[in-house]
Design an enzyme around this catalytic site. Structure first.
Site, PDB file in Angstrom:
ATOM      1  N   THR A  43       2.577   8.770  -7.103  1.00  0.00           N
ATOM      2  CA  THR A  43       3.360   9.972  -6.794  1.00  0.00           C
ATOM      3  C   THR A  43       2.544  10.997  -6.012  1.00  0.00           C
ATOM      4  OG1 THR A  43       4.678   9.603  -8.767  1.00  0.00           O
ATOM      5  CG2 THR A  43       4.690  11.829  -7.881  1.00  0.00           C
ATOM      6  N   THR A  44       1.239  11.006  -6.251  1.00  0.00           N
ATOM      7  CA  THR A  44       0.383  11.998  -5.598  1.00  0.00           C
ATOM      8  C   THR A  44       0.414  11.909  -4.075  1.00  0.00           C
ATOM      9  OG1 THR A  44      -1.027  12.127  -7.535  1.00  0.00           O
ATOM     10  CG2 THR A  44      -2.035  12.779  -5.448  1.00  0.00           C
ATOM     11  N   ILE A  50       2.974  21.579  -2.673  1.00  0.00           N
ATOM     12  CA  ILE A  50       2.924  23.032  -2.907  1.00  0.00           C
ATOM     13  C   ILE A  50       2.063  23.341  -4.132  1.00  0.00           C
ATOM     14  CG2 ILE A  50       4.296  25.082  -3.503  1.00  0.00           C
ATOM     15  CD1 ILE A  50       6.674  23.687  -2.082  1.00  0.00           C
ATOM     16  N   HIS A  52       2.143  25.748  -6.603  1.00  0.00           N
ATOM     17  CA  HIS A  52       3.137  26.726  -7.051  1.00  0.00           C
ATOM     18  C   HIS A  52       2.473  27.915  -7.741  1.00  0.00           C
ATOM     19  CE1 HIS A  52       6.712  24.307  -6.237  1.00  0.00           C
ATOM     20  NE2 HIS A  52       6.038  23.258  -6.673  1.00  0.00           N
ATOM     21  N   VAL A 176      -4.632  -2.030 -15.529  1.00  0.00           N
ATOM     22  CA  VAL A 176      -4.779  -2.107 -16.987  1.00  0.00           C
ATOM     23  C   VAL A 176      -3.603  -2.912 -17.531  1.00  0.00           C
ATOM     24  CG1 VAL A 176      -4.796  -0.772 -19.127  1.00  0.00           C
ATOM     25  CG2 VAL A 176      -6.056   0.054 -17.123  1.00  0.00           C
ATOM     26  N   ILE A 350       4.038  13.804 -15.934  1.00  0.00           N
ATOM     27  CA  ILE A 350       3.567  14.919 -15.107  1.00  0.00           C
ATOM     28  C   ILE A 350       4.438  14.998 -13.851  1.00  0.00           C
ATOM     29  CG2 ILE A 350       1.551  16.022 -14.083  1.00  0.00           C
ATOM     30  CD1 ILE A 350       1.292  15.535 -17.122  1.00  0.00           C
ATOM     31  N   CYS A 415      -7.580   8.257  17.868  1.00  0.00           N
ATOM     32  CA  CYS A 415      -6.213   8.763  17.700  1.00  0.00           C
ATOM     33  C   CYS A 415      -6.064  10.009  18.565  1.00  0.00           C
ATOM     34  CB  CYS A 415      -5.954   9.089  16.226  1.00  0.00           C
ATOM     35  SG  CYS A 415      -4.418   9.984  15.963  1.00  0.00           S
ATOM     36  N   CYS A 417      -3.253  11.677  19.267  1.00  0.00           N
ATOM     37  CA  CYS A 417      -2.317  12.702  18.752  1.00  0.00           C
ATOM     38  C   CYS A 417      -3.050  13.703  17.865  1.00  0.00           C
ATOM     39  CB  CYS A 417      -1.207  12.067  17.926  1.00  0.00           C
ATOM     40  SG  CYS A 417      -0.213  10.880  18.796  1.00  0.00           S
TER      41      CYS A 417
END
Ligand code: FAD
Length: 499
Positions: A43-44, A50, A52, A176, A350, A415, A417
């Site tokens: 997910t990271t 943000i 927060h 694991v 989390i 690269c 760009c």
């Protein structure tokens, strides 16, 4: 003094921060075990990025989130300096377009004060419009100057690099698969890369945190809530910096339901990130990271409907992506140890604002260890700093000249760009990049306007050379993601010798 073994499971932002926090103690031997080939692959790597301020979390309904977020924000202000993480401290607004929404802002302001968020201001009329003149119908705004944005994958990589320099051993490609408790003498963590003895096991396995918790028989929280993590998808558009961001601040609309809503986020590189929506998925869909036409439409239409025609046309988007929130049953973070399984600590469920809260979650994990008897001896020479990979193109002339005279690969642009040189890519590989994505996350090569169309083959060549593997074995991101099917020479039957 006896040294205790710690296995941290999962190298997302939470595992990274826990590993860094624990690396401060000389009587801990910390392993960071990750099933993927790199850190920050869960997910990271795919969220809004943000940091927060912390006014959003209701302390009665979500006490852990409310307690950790604003303190986490404060720690990020220190951490980005120590670790040279790119950040845009642009501040945020929650914009209101009618009286009902203004009333909601007053509630958020009160909540922010209860959560100790500094410097929040409710601005009305012209004062609000002066902050964001391009937004249609803006009547009031809750302004939070302490908010900002980071590139979350870069941040996690930097934190792990620093933890490593302080003695943590990252073990990648190690899933694991079981945890044995060895008769009150700690644990054996069984992985696809071997078994590891541990006095402490910290579960930071994100979407799979419930499955890891089950391995030691912990099926519910200390408050009796079932430990079940289900994915909730959020989809995004990225518009590149060359179109200029229509907003200067992070722009939220008044939240409705479980999420903070669809947000306009100017990232640290000047791109505009637009999203996410929120879609419940089944608990079987923990790898369902594809974007959808419906989800992306929802995001784009919401922004235009709410704030007017401020977005670049859809065909100017350089990338769409989706991320999966690790949603716990009761909506609050699970950061706790267990009487019936001392030494095992969950840091799971989390969901947002987990990126912001991660450095505080790490401190909370340490507190649980102390409650369970850990007596830490702080290292005399713990190093809080990490040097970035030099970005040759943005260095002043004299520094760039010195860099290039030490290694002329810093003058070979790969690269175009993003202006990334071969020297930077080689340095990224030295620091642990094993895949094309690993190189991109460390250097930004391939993340610009053409999304790697012109530089990817060169990156494959450099990875192949530096890792000593044939080009057709170079991976995009995970196992089985080879980008080349075979060499054209092999296809047409020409041997290397015949050249
Ligand atoms: C759409 C979206 C937007 C968000 N926006 C924000 C935001 O703007 N600000 C904010 O503060 N938060 C935000 N969040 C929340 C934030 O992204 C997460 O809270 C945070 O990334 C969670 O980190 P983690 O380390 O717990 O999980 P992960 O990053 O998923 O890390 C878990 C790691 O564990 C590994 N793993 C899993 N199982 C095993 C196993 N058996 N063995 C070994 N390793 C294993 C995984 O491969 C993974 O690398 C958002 C989330 C989403 C999805």
């Amino acid at each position: 003094m006896s040294v205790e073994d710690v296995v941290v499971i999962g190298a997302g932002i939470v595992g990274a921060c826990v590993a860094r926090e624990l690396s401060k103690y000389e009587n801990l031997n910390v392993k960071l075990v990750e099933k993927e080939l790199d850190v920050s692959c869960g997910t990271t790597k795919a969220n809004t990025g943000i940091i927060h301020a912390g006014y959003d979390d209701d302390p009665l309904q979500y006490p852990v989130r409310a307690r950790l977020c604003s303190k986490g924000n404060k720690l990020w202000h220190e951490m980005v300096e120590e670790l040279n993480i790119h950040v845009n401290w642009c501040g945020s607004i929650v914009g209101a377009t009618d009286d009902e929404e203004i009333a909601a802002l007053e509630l958020l302001l009160k909540r922010g004060i209860a959560n100790n968020v500094p410097d929040l201001k409710l601005l009305v009329g012209e004062e609000a419009r002066r902050l964001e003149p391009k937004l249609n119908n803006l009547k009031a705004a809750l302004y939070a100057p302490t908010e900002g944005t980071v590139l979350p994958f870069e941040a996690a990589i930097a934190i792990v690099e620093n933890a490593k320099s302080n003695g943590v051993l990252p073990i990648l490609d190690a899933k694991v698969v079981g945890i044995e408790q060895s008769n009150g003498c700690g644990f054996i963590v069984k992985t696809s890369a071997g078994d590891f003895k541990a006095d402490w096991v910290i579960n930071a396995a994100g979407l799979y945190g419930d499955e890891v918790s089950k391995m030691v028989g912990i099926l519910e929280t200390n408050n009796g809530v079932d430990i079940k993590i289900r994915p909730r998808r959020g989809e995004y558009w990225i518009f590149p910096s060359e179109y200029g961001s229509p907003v200067k601040h992070i722009v939220f609309s008044v939240p409705s339901g479980a999420t903070k809503g669809i947000v306009l986020t100017p990232d640290p590189e000047g791109s505009l990130i637009v999203g996410p929506n929120s879609e419940e998925l089944s608990s079987m869909d923990k790898e369902e990271k594809a974007t959808t036409r419906a989800g992306l439409n929802e995001v784009y239409k919401f922004v235009v409907g709410k704030w007017g025609p401020i977005l670049p046309p859809r065909n100017r988007c350089i990338k769409n992506f989706a991320g999966l929130r690790a949603e716990p049953q009761h909506g609050d973070f699970i950061v706790e140890g267990y009487k019936k399984c001392e030494g095992f600590i969950n840091a799971i469920g989390i969901r947002s604002p987990g990126l912001t809260s991660a450095p505080m979650i790490a401190k909370e994990v340490l507190n649980v260890m102390v409650e369970q008897g850990f007596k830490g001896k702080v290292k005399d020479k713990w190093n809080p700093y990490r040097a970035p990979i030099p970005r040759a193109i943005s260095l002043p002339y004299e520094q760039r000249r010195r860099l290039v005279s030490g290694d002329n690969r810093y003058s070979h642009l790969v690269c175009w760009c993003e202006g990334v040189s071969e020297g930077e890519i080689v340095e990224a590989i030295k620091r642990g990049a094993r895949t094309i994505q690993g190189v991109s996350f460390r250097t930004r090569a391939g993340l610009g306007r053409c999304q790697g169309m012109s530089c990817q083959s060169k990156i494959v060549e450099i990875l192949s050379r530096e890792l000593g593997v044939p080009p057709e074995k170079v991976l995009l991101k995970s196992k089985g993601s080879e980008v080349l099917a075979c060499r054209i020479k092999d296809l047409v039957g020409v041997s290397d010798e015949s050249n």
